[in-house]
Enzyme design. Structure first.
Site, PDB file in Angstrom:
ATOM      1  N   GLU A  71     -20.291  12.506  23.197  1.00 32.21           N
ATOM      2  CA  GLU A  71     -20.946  11.447  22.433  1.00 32.21           C
ATOM      3  C   GLU A  71     -20.219  11.194  21.112  1.00 32.21           C
ATOM      4  O   GLU A  71     -19.356  11.963  20.697  1.00 32.21           O
ATOM      5  CB  GLU A  71     -22.407  11.820  22.154  1.00 32.21           C
ATOM      6  CG  GLU A  71     -23.243  11.859  23.407  1.00 32.21           C
ATOM      7  CD  GLU A  71     -24.697  12.200  23.162  1.00 32.21           C
ATOM      8  OE1 GLU A  71     -25.497  12.024  24.090  1.00 32.21           O
ATOM      9  OE2 GLU A  71     -25.050  12.642  22.048  1.00 32.21           O
ATOM     10  N   CYS A  80     -18.926   9.151  29.219  1.00 35.05           N
ATOM     11  CA  CYS A  80     -19.696   9.889  30.227  1.00 35.05           C
ATOM     12  C   CYS A  80     -18.825  10.957  30.904  1.00 35.05           C
ATOM     13  O   CYS A  80     -17.600  10.841  30.959  1.00 35.05           O
ATOM     14  CB  CYS A  80     -20.226   8.928  31.288  1.00 35.05           C
ATOM     15  SG  CYS A  80     -21.352   7.682  30.652  1.00 35.05           S
ATOM     16  N   GLU A  82     -18.358  11.667  34.013  1.00 33.82           N
ATOM     17  CA  GLU A  82     -17.563  11.201  35.151  1.00 33.82           C
ATOM     18  C   GLU A  82     -16.244  10.603  34.680  1.00 33.82           C
ATOM     19  O   GLU A  82     -15.181  10.867  35.241  1.00 33.82           O
ATOM     20  CB  GLU A  82     -18.337  10.146  35.964  1.00 33.82           C
ATOM     21  CG  GLU A  82     -19.642  10.657  36.537  1.00 33.82           C
ATOM     22  CD  GLU A  82     -20.851  10.458  35.627  1.00 33.82           C
ATOM     23  OE1 GLU A  82     -21.956  10.281  36.149  1.00 33.82           O
ATOM     24  OE2 GLU A  82     -20.710  10.492  34.369  1.00 33.82           O
ATOM     25  N   CYS A 113     -24.125   6.262  35.753  1.00 39.60           N
ATOM     26  CA  CYS A 113     -24.501   4.959  35.201  1.00 39.60           C
ATOM     27  C   CYS A 113     -23.644   3.864  35.839  1.00 39.60           C
ATOM     28  O   CYS A 113     -22.669   4.146  36.543  1.00 39.60           O
ATOM     29  CB  CYS A 113     -24.329   4.968  33.679  1.00 39.60           C
ATOM     30  SG  CYS A 113     -22.605   4.938  33.111  1.00 39.60           S
TER      31      CYS A 113
END
Length: 164
Positions: A71, A80, A82, A113
Site C-alpha cells: 500500500e 495488489c 497478484e 480485483c
C-alpha cells in the site's frame, strides 16, 4: 445475477484431489501454491487497510513466484499482491503460467480485483485456474475465463508493425 461457486476444504484430501484433477495440477503443486500464497501474506505492507493479500504463481517451467500487496499513503498508488507477483515473475523471465493462488485473512475466499483480473489476462491463458484461499484455507477455484468473461487480451491488438 448471482453465481453459486463451490467452496472446497484444503484439509479434505478428496477436495484437493478433485480440484487438482480438474485443473491439471498435482497435489504437491497445489500444496506449494496454497502454502506460498498464505506465507506471502506475512510480507504484505498494508498499514492503511490492514488487509493482507498473498499471491503465488506457478510458472510454465515449474517455478513458484510469490508477492504481497504493497500500500501507499496515496491510496491509488498501492499495488495488489497478484500484480506484485506477476511483475516479479515477468522481470525474472517467466512469461507463461499454469496456475495462480491468492490468499486473504477473510472468509469466504476473496477473488482478485478487476484490475488484477485484467493484469492476469495479459500473461495467462483463459483456462488458467485461479485458486482463492480464505483465512481457514478453504478455497474456491475458477478459471480466468470465469472471472473475466468477454475479456480483452493481447491477441485483440494489431501487431506493432501494422500500426506504423
Amino acid at each position: 445475477m448471482s453465481t453459486t461457486v463451490k467452496t472446497y476444504s484444503s484439509s479434505k484430501p478428496e477436495d484437493v484431489k478433485s480440484a487438482c484433477e480438474a485443473h491439471g495440477l498435482t497435489t504437491d503443486e497445489f500444496s506449494h501454491l496454497a502454502k506460498g500464497s498464505v506465507a506471502a501474506k506475512a510480507t504484505a505492507y498494508c498499514p492503511y487497510s490492514r488487509f493482507r493479500v498473498g499471491a503465488t504463481l506457478l510458472s510454465g517451467d515449474g517455478t513458484y513466484i510469490s508477492g504481497a500487496n504493497v500500500e501507499n499513503a496515496a491510496y491509488p498508488v498501492g499495488t495488489c499482491a497478484e500484480r506484485v507477483a506477476f511483475g516479479k515473475a515477468v522481470t525474472e523471465g517467466h512469461k507463461t503460467f499454469r496456475a495462480v493462488a491468492v490468499a486473504t485473512d477473510i472468509a469466504p475466499p476473496a477473488s482478485p480485483c478487476g484490475m488484477c483480473r485484467q493484469f492476469i489476462r495479459e500473461f495467462c491463458d483463459l483456462k488458467t485456474p485461479i485458486f482463492m484461499f480464505d483465512k481457514n484455507e478453504d478455497f474456491v477455484v475458477l478459471r480466468l475465463e470465469e472471472l473475466l468473461p468477454l475479456s480483452f487480451g493481447p491477441e485483440a491488438l494489431p501487431p506493432p508493425q501494422s500500426i506504423m
